[in-house]
Design a protein around this motif. Sequence first.
Motif, PDB file in Angstrom:
ATOM      1  N   LEU A   1     -45.369 -53.983 109.169  1.00 42.21           N
ATOM      2  CA  LEU A   1     -45.002 -55.392 109.229  1.00 42.21           C
ATOM      3  C   LEU A   1     -45.495 -55.939 110.563  1.00 42.21           C
ATOM      4  CD1 LEU A   1     -41.732 -57.088 108.101  1.00 42.21           C
ATOM      5  CD2 LEU A   1     -42.645 -57.602 110.365  1.00 42.21           C
ATOM      6  N   ILE A   2     -46.302 -56.986 110.511  1.00 42.45           N
ATOM      7  CA  ILE A   2     -46.856 -57.619 111.711  1.00 42.45           C
ATOM      8  C   ILE A   2     -46.138 -58.944 111.918  1.00 42.45           C
ATOM      9  CG2 ILE A   2     -48.964 -58.442 112.828  1.00 42.45           C
ATOM     10  CD1 ILE A   2     -50.538 -56.678 110.839  1.00 42.45           C
ATOM     11  N   TRP A   3     -45.505 -59.072 113.083  1.00 42.70           N
ATOM     12  CA  TRP A   3     -44.650 -60.242 113.324  1.00 42.70           C
ATOM     13  C   TRP A   3     -44.772 -60.627 114.795  1.00 42.70           C
ATOM     14  CZ3 TRP A   3     -38.605 -60.135 112.501  1.00 42.70           C
ATOM     15  CH2 TRP A   3     -38.117 -61.447 112.503  1.00 42.70           C
ATOM     16  N   GLY A   4     -45.233 -61.837 115.035  1.00 45.44           N
ATOM     17  CA  GLY A   4     -45.313 -62.341 116.398  1.00 45.44           C
ATOM     18  C   GLY A   4     -46.209 -61.513 117.297  1.00 45.44           C
TER      19      GLY A   4
ATOM     20  N   TYR B   1     -44.745 -53.277 113.294  1.00 48.04           N
ATOM     21  CA  TYR B   1     -43.619 -52.386 113.080  1.00 48.04           C
ATOM     22  C   TYR B   1     -43.933 -51.432 111.926  1.00 48.04           C
ATOM     23  CZ  TYR B   1     -41.388 -56.128 115.717  1.00 48.04           C
ATOM     24  OH  TYR B   1     -41.098 -57.073 116.670  1.00 48.04           O
ATOM     25  N   ASP B   2     -43.550 -50.190 112.090  1.00 48.16           N
ATOM     26  CA  ASP B   2     -43.730 -49.176 111.055  1.00 48.16           C
ATOM     27  C   ASP B   2     -42.507 -49.184 110.146  1.00 48.16           C
ATOM     28  OD1 ASP B   2     -44.192 -47.008 109.487  1.00 48.16           O
ATOM     29  OD2 ASP B   2     -44.382 -45.557 111.122  1.00 48.16           O
TER      30      ASP B   2
ATOM     31  N   THR C   1     -35.873 -50.449 117.674  1.00 43.19           N
ATOM     32  CA  THR C   1     -36.814 -49.513 117.066  1.00 43.19           C
ATOM     33  C   THR C   1     -37.147 -48.394 118.029  1.00 43.19           C
ATOM     34  OG1 THR C   1     -38.958 -49.300 116.026  1.00 43.19           O
ATOM     35  CG2 THR C   1     -38.842 -50.813 117.833  1.00 43.19           C
ATOM     36  N   ALA C   2     -37.517 -47.293 117.493  1.00 42.92           N
ATOM     37  CA  ALA C   2     -38.019 -46.180 118.296  1.00 42.92           C
ATOM     38  C   ALA C   2     -39.512 -46.064 118.074  1.00 42.92           C
ATOM     39  CB  ALA C   2     -37.325 -44.878 117.874  1.00 42.92           C
ATOM     40  N   PRO C   3     -40.261 -45.501 119.012  1.00 37.50           N
ATOM     41  CA  PRO C   3     -41.716 -45.380 118.850  1.00 37.50           C
ATOM     42  C   PRO C   3     -42.049 -44.607 117.577  1.00 37.50           C
ATOM     43  CG  PRO C   3     -41.060 -44.843 121.096  1.00 37.50           C
ATOM     44  CD  PRO C   3     -39.798 -44.954 120.311  1.00 37.50           C
ATOM     45  N   ALA C   4     -43.037 -45.134 116.846  1.00 37.11           N
ATOM     46  CA  ALA C   4     -43.440 -44.504 115.588  1.00 37.11           C
ATOM     47  C   ALA C   4     -44.669 -43.654 115.805  1.00 37.11           C
ATOM     48  CB  ALA C   4     -43.728 -45.577 114.534  1.00 37.11           C
ATOM     49  N   THR C   5     -44.859 -42.693 114.917  1.00 31.01           N
ATOM     50  CA  THR C   5     -46.023 -41.817 114.991  1.00 31.01           C
ATOM     51  C   THR C   5     -46.758 -41.873 113.666  1.00 31.01           C
ATOM     52  OG1 THR C   5     -44.909 -40.322 116.509  1.00 31.01           O
ATOM     53  CG2 THR C   5     -46.834 -39.458 115.333  1.00 31.01           C
ATOM     54  N   THR C   6     -48.060 -42.108 113.722  1.00 32.41           N
ATOM     55  CA  THR C   6     -48.877 -42.156 112.522  1.00 32.41           C
ATOM     56  C   THR C   6     -49.859 -41.008 112.559  1.00 32.41           C
ATOM     57  OG1 THR C   6     -48.673 -44.550 112.457  1.00 32.41           O
ATOM     58  CG2 THR C   6     -50.451 -43.554 111.144  1.00 32.41           C
TER      59      THR C   6
ATOM     60  N   ASN D   1     -53.232 -44.637 119.319  1.00 25.36           N
ATOM     61  CA  ASN D   1     -53.594 -46.040 119.321  1.00 25.36           C
ATOM     62  C   ASN D   1     -53.483 -46.701 117.950  1.00 25.36           C
ATOM     63  OD1 ASN D   1     -54.226 -46.027 122.037  1.00 25.36           O
ATOM     64  ND2 ASN D   1     -56.318 -45.298 121.676  1.00 25.36           N
ATOM     65  N   MET D   2     -53.003 -45.969 116.954  1.00 30.38           N
ATOM     66  CA  MET D   2     -52.805 -46.572 115.645  1.00 30.38           C
ATOM     67  C   MET D   2     -51.681 -47.597 115.726  1.00 30.38           C
ATOM     68  SD  MET D   2     -54.784 -45.396 113.247  1.00 30.38           S
ATOM     69  CE  MET D   2     -53.872 -45.437 111.721  1.00 30.38           C
ATOM     70  N   PRO D   3     -51.648 -48.591 114.783  1.00 30.05           N
ATOM     71  CA  PRO D   3     -50.538 -49.533 114.765  1.00 30.05           C
ATOM     72  C   PRO D   3     -49.205 -48.790 114.708  1.00 30.05           C
ATOM     73  CG  PRO D   3     -52.270 -50.231 113.290  1.00 30.05           C
ATOM     74  CD  PRO D   3     -52.628 -48.863 113.770  1.00 30.05           C
ATOM     75  N   GLN D   4     -48.307 -49.079 115.659  1.00 37.05           N
ATOM     76  CA  GLN D   4     -47.053 -48.342 115.762  1.00 37.05           C
ATOM     77  C   GLN D   4     -45.860 -49.278 115.555  1.00 37.05           C
ATOM     78  OE1 GLN D   4     -46.952 -44.844 116.505  1.00 37.05           O
ATOM     79  NE2 GLN D   4     -49.102 -44.984 115.948  1.00 37.05           N
ATOM     80  N   ALA D   5     -44.814 -49.067 116.316  1.00 39.58           N
ATOM     81  CA  ALA D   5     -43.604 -49.866 116.157  1.00 39.58           C
ATOM     82  C   ALA D   5     -43.632 -51.059 117.095  1.00 39.58           C
ATOM     83  CB  ALA D   5     -42.392 -48.992 116.420  1.00 39.58           C
ATOM     84  N   LYS D   6     -42.472 -51.527 117.484  1.00 39.77           N
ATOM     85  CA  LYS D   6     -42.359 -52.775 118.220  1.00 39.77           C
ATOM     86  C   LYS D   6     -43.194 -52.811 119.483  1.00 39.77           C
ATOM     87  CE  LYS D   6     -39.157 -55.618 120.802  1.00 39.77           C
ATOM     88  NZ  LYS D   6     -37.982 -55.585 121.633  1.00 39.77           N
ATOM     89  N   VAL D   7     -43.264 -51.722 120.186  1.00 35.82           N
ATOM     90  CA  VAL D   7     -43.919 -51.729 121.479  1.00 35.82           C
ATOM     91  C   VAL D   7     -45.430 -51.666 121.379  1.00 35.82           C
ATOM     92  CG1 VAL D   7     -41.962 -50.686 122.638  1.00 35.82           C
ATOM     93  CG2 VAL D   7     -43.705 -49.220 121.618  1.00 35.82           C
ATOM     94  N   THR D   8     -45.978 -51.445 120.191  1.00 30.08           N
ATOM     95  CA  THR D   8     -47.422 -51.321 120.042  1.00 30.08           C
ATOM     96  C   THR D   8     -47.974 -52.551 119.348  1.00 30.08           C
ATOM     97  OG1 THR D   8     -47.199 -48.938 119.838  1.00 30.08           O
ATOM     98  CG2 THR D   8     -49.285 -49.896 119.107  1.00 30.08           C
ATOM     99  N   LYS D   9     -48.914 -53.223 119.988  1.00 28.24           N
ATOM    100  CA  LYS D   9     -49.515 -54.404 119.411  1.00 28.24           C
ATOM    101  C   LYS D   9     -50.874 -54.064 118.809  1.00 28.24           C
ATOM    102  CE  LYS D   9     -47.247 -57.729 122.461  1.00 28.24           C
ATOM    103  NZ  LYS D   9     -47.444 -58.850 123.380  1.00 28.24           N
ATOM    104  N   VAL D  10     -51.216 -54.760 117.707  1.00 28.72           N
ATOM    105  CA  VAL D  10     -52.518 -54.582 117.091  1.00 28.72           C
ATOM    106  C   VAL D  10     -53.473 -55.575 117.712  1.00 28.72           C
ATOM    107  CG1 VAL D  10     -53.815 -54.697 114.953  1.00 28.72           C
ATOM    108  CG2 VAL D  10     -51.501 -53.777 114.960  1.00 28.72           C
TER     109      VAL D  10
END
Length: 455
Positions: free
Chosen positions: A254-257, A261-262, A389-394, A404-413
Motif C-alpha cells: 500500500l503506497i500512501w503519502g 507499507y507491506d 509498523t515494524a520494518p518489513a523484509t522482502t 532496498n525493496m519497497p518496505q514498511a512505513k520507514v521505506t519510501k519508493v
Amino acid sequence: MSKYSKLAARATAAAMIAAAVSPMLFTGTAAADAPTSTFGGSVWFDRDSDGVADAGEPGRQGAVVKASGAGGEFFANTDANGKFTFQKIPFGAYDVTHSDNGFAATTAATVKITLNAATTAESVDFGVRGASICGTSWNDANGDGKHQADEPRIGDNFLGLHNETTGKDSYENTNADGTYCFQDIQAGTYHVGANDRLLMSPQQGWTKEGGDSKFSFVNGRSATLTLTPGQKIENFDAGYQVGKMDVRATQLLLIWGGTTYDLKDPNTSLSIQVGDEFTIVGGVVPEGNVAEQLRADLTLPEGLKIVDKFGGMSSHIYGQKVSGYFTERRHPGLVEFVGAKVKVEKAFATGEIKLEGLKSIYGETNLTNNVITVPFHAIEAEGHPSTTTAPATTTTTAGVVQANMPQAKVTKVAATGELAQTGANPMPILGLGAGLLAAGGGALWFTRRKAAARD
C-alpha cells in the motif's frame, strides 16, 4: 492553291506513307514483310551453382529477358516455370541478356545468337542463385541452449520467413530429421519466426538465447537479417524445451503519502478512513525455465473505489477487480506489478484484499503460492490517520533479502511514478512492465499469419 502549298501537301503525304510501311524497330515490332524467327529459353534457380539446370531446381517466375540487335530491342517475361519466348524477331545478330541485382548469377549474363533461315536458335538459359537460410529444430532436453548430438530433432515443425520490405511471408515445415531450408530468397531484409509449441504435447517453449538457438526466448522471432544476393546462412537452429512453470504471488503493498507499507507484515497497522486516497499494488513472479504469459488479478473490497489502474502490467478494471496481463511472454524471475489507485467511499469492517497470480499457460507445479489475501477495513472519517509498523523484509525468488525493496512505513519508493507508467522498480530483479522485445505481434505471430493466408 499556291505553288508552295502544293509542295507542302505532297511532302506531308509522302511522310505519312513512309511511316506506315517502315518497320517499328524501337518498339520491337517487325515489318509485316520482313523474315522473322522465334526463340526462347529459361531463367532458373541454380541452387548448387553448377551452371546446369538439375532436376528439382525450379524456374524463376517474373524475370525479364532482353534481346537487342539487328531488328531492335525486344523484351520477354518468364512464366510460372521460368520459361520465356520471343516471337517474330527479324533475322540478324542479337545479344540476349538477363540480370537482377537481387540474385547472384551462375551463368553468363549475355548470350549471343544469330537468327536466319538456315539455323534454328538454341535455348538461351540463365542461372541465378538466391540467398538461403537453413537449420534444424531440436528438443533441448537439458535446457542448456546447446544442441548435443543425442538430443532429438523435431520433425514437422513450422517456421515462417517475413520480408520486412514487402511484408510478404513464406513458410517451411521441418523434415522428419528436423531440418528445414528457405531457398531462392531475393536479397533484402528479413526475419524468421519459429513456431509456438505451447499447444503441443508435451508443451514446449523456446530454449534460452545465446547458445545454438537463433530465436528469441520470449517470442520465437530471430534478429533481423540483411541478406546479400546468393548469401548462404546455415545452422540457423530453433531449440525448444519442455515448459516447467510456477507463478507465485510475492508482494502486496500500500503506497500512501509517499510511503510504502507491506500489507503482508502482521505488524503493519493502518487507520484507513472514508475519504483517504492511496495505491494498492501486488507483485507476482514467474519461476521456471520458459517465458510465461504472465497474468494476475487484484480484487478489492466494496467501499474502495478504483480511481485508476497502476503498475507495469496492461490491465482492465472489472468492478472491484483489476485484471493485469502481458501480451508478450515474460522472462522468469522478474517481479511484475498490477495495482489500482483507490479512494475510500464508505466504511467497512470485514473486507479483504486478494492478489492472485493466474495459473501458468504451461500448467503449474505449485498452486499453493499463487494467492495472497489480507484483511482490510475502513472507518468513518475522524481526524488524521495513524500508523504503527515494524520494518518489513522482502525476499526475492532466489531467497536473497533485498534491503532496498519497497518496505514498511520507514521505506519510501523512489520511483512510484515511473512504476505506474512503465512497471519499473528501483531493484534490477523487477520486471520492466513492457515487452522486452517488440515483435509486432504476440507469440503466435506466424501461426496467425499462416491461418490468415489459408483463409
